[in-house]
Scaffold this motif. Structure first.
Motif, mmCIF file in Angstrom:
data_model
loop_
_atom_site.group_PDB
_atom_site.id
_atom_site.type_symbol
_atom_site.label_atom_id
_atom_site.label_comp_id
_atom_site.label_asym_id
_atom_site.label_seq_id
_atom_site.Cartn_x
_atom_site.Cartn_y
_atom_site.Cartn_z
ATOM 1 N N THR A 157 44.285 31.423 32.955
ATOM 2 C CA THR A 157 42.969 31.373 32.321
ATOM 3 C C THR A 157 43.117 30.892 30.876
ATOM 4 O O THR A 157 44.209 30.876 30.310
ATOM 5 N N LEU A 158 42.001 30.530 30.263
ATOM 6 C CA LEU A 158 42.019 30.103 28.870
ATOM 7 C C LEU A 158 42.082 31.328 27.967
ATOM 8 O O LEU A 158 41.344 32.296 28.181
ATOM 9 N N PRO A 159 42.957 31.333 26.968
ATOM 10 C CA PRO A 159 43.098 32.502 26.083
ATOM 11 C C PRO A 159 41.762 32.954 25.515
ATOM 12 O O PRO A 159 40.981 32.163 24.997
ATOM 13 N N GLY A 160 41.489 34.239 25.648
ATOM 14 C CA GLY A 160 40.261 34.815 25.118
ATOM 15 C C GLY A 160 39.078 34.777 26.066
ATOM 16 O O GLY A 160 38.077 35.464 25.833
ATOM 17 N N LEU A 161 39.165 33.980 27.139
ATOM 18 C CA LEU A 161 38.016 33.821 28.035
ATOM 19 C C LEU A 161 38.246 34.423 29.417
ATOM 20 O O LEU A 161 37.437 34.221 30.319
ATOM 21 N N ARG A 162 39.338 35.153 29.592
ATOM 22 C CA ARG A 162 39.700 35.606 30.938
ATOM 23 C C ARG A 162 38.587 36.394 31.625
ATOM 24 O O ARG A 162 38.278 36.153 32.795
ATOM 25 N N PHE A 167 44.090 41.099 36.511
ATOM 26 C CA PHE A 167 43.478 40.821 35.223
ATOM 27 C C PHE A 167 44.550 40.699 34.142
ATOM 28 O O PHE A 167 44.404 39.951 33.181
ATOM 29 N N ASN A 168 45.618 41.465 34.289
ATOM 30 C CA ASN A 168 46.708 41.400 33.320
ATOM 31 C C ASN A 168 47.974 41.934 33.975
ATOM 32 O O ASN A 168 47.975 42.320 35.147
ATOM 33 N N LEU A 169 49.051 41.974 33.220
ATOM 34 C CA LEU A 169 50.353 42.343 33.763
ATOM 35 C C LEU A 169 50.465 43.812 34.141
ATOM 36 O O LEU A 169 51.428 44.204 34.799
ATOM 37 N N SER A 170 49.487 44.616 33.756
ATOM 38 C CA SER A 170 49.525 46.039 34.103
ATOM 39 C C SER A 170 48.941 46.319 35.483
ATOM 40 O O SER A 170 49.121 47.415 36.021
ATOM 41 N N ASP A 171 48.241 45.345 36.058
ATOM 42 C CA ASP A 171 47.535 45.578 37.319
ATOM 43 C C ASP A 171 48.443 45.594 38.541
ATOM 44 O O ASP A 171 48.086 46.159 39.572
ATOM 45 N N GLY A 172 49.582 44.959 38.462
ATOM 46 C CA GLY A 172 50.480 44.910 39.612
ATOM 47 C C GLY A 172 51.793 44.266 39.214
ATOM 48 O O GLY A 172 51.868 43.512 38.237
#
Length: 261
Positions: free
Chosen positions: A135-140, A157-162
């Motif tokens: 995704t584009l930085p800041g627009l996820r 959504f981010n590295l914490s999700d899985g």
């Protein structure tokens, strides 16, 4: 999927700061501060609308007298020539917000439209369409929301999700077995592990892999998949098809803002 207002506002404010700086040398020097006008959004193509409330929020943050009437809503199928919304406010502020509002609205609608096309192509199969972290930085958050408006689902959504083990993770972690065992000893019960294959697999190989797995784990196809190839990939029986192109290189949807004369 409801986006937190504070999150959306932060994105908008940063975009407005970038575009307006502290003066609009055209509008501020040309238009009287108290002049008011009416404007509207019109579709210039066929597709799926997304980001209208975000676009309206751009003007509302600039102008506390802003008023709008919406004729379409996020997730609606729209056709070229459709009137999307009419609104009114201080002319200078409508002009200052125009580009930011359209940038967000066109980009999000482009994502929703591309996602809807992918979803349509895999109908009748087991496959679900998802996005990626490309995704584009800041627009996820806005981009992933747009995917849902087009009928798709969200990947991480981010590295914490899985825990998704790619080739570099596997190499750095001493191989698949070592990496998976190490993670299983540390991860909480809510976090899943996904392992990515190192080599490109043909549709025939994916079909065979799906048979071997036989429902014991979710299967995902990703990498280099296009709208031209997605239907055949879906026929392999995979559960998920993730497409980075939905967010990292999608074509903006053509929408115009016009001032009423």
């Amino acid at each position: 999927m409801n986006l937190p207002q504070f999150y959306v506002d932060e994105i908008i404010i940063n975009a407005l700061k970038e575009d307006i700086n502290y003066v609009d040398v055209a509008s501020d020097y040309l238009i009287p501060e108290d002049q008011r006008d009416n404007a509207y959004f019109v579709a210039k193509a066929d597709g799926v609308l997304c980001g209208l409330s975000v676009a309206m929020r751009v003007f509302a943050l600039l102008d506390d007298t802003f008023e709008a009437k919406l004729y379409k809503h996020d997730g609606d199928n729209i056709q070229k020539g459709d009137l999307i919304a009419e609104f009114s406010g201080k002319t200078v502020l409508l002009l200052k917000g125009e580009r930011t509002a359209l940038n967000l609205l066109q980009h999000m609608s482009g994502i929703a439209t591309a996602t809807a096309a992918a979803v349509e192509l895999v109908k009748g199969t087991n496959a679900q369409i998802t996005d990626t972290r490309k995704t584009l930085p800041g627009l996820r958050a806005l981009q992933k929301y747009a995917v849902t408006c087009g009928g798709g689902k969200n990947h991480r959504f981010n590295l914490s999700d899985g825990a998704m083990l790619k080739d570099n993770h596997i190499d750095a972690g001493g191989g698949i077995t070592n990496a998976v065992n190490a993670l299983r000893g540390k991860l909480g019960h809510m976090v899943k592990i996904e392992v990515e294959t190192r080599d490109l697999m043909s549709n025939e190989m994916m079909r065979e892999a799906v048979k071997i797995i036989d429902g014991r784990a979710k299967t995902e196809a990703s990498g280099g998949i296009t709208l031209e190839t997605i239907a055949e990939v879906a026929k392999t029986g995979v559960d998920i098809i993730s497409l980075g192109a939905l967010t990292h290189s999608v074509k903006a949807f053509d929408i115009s803002m016009k001032m009423k004369k």
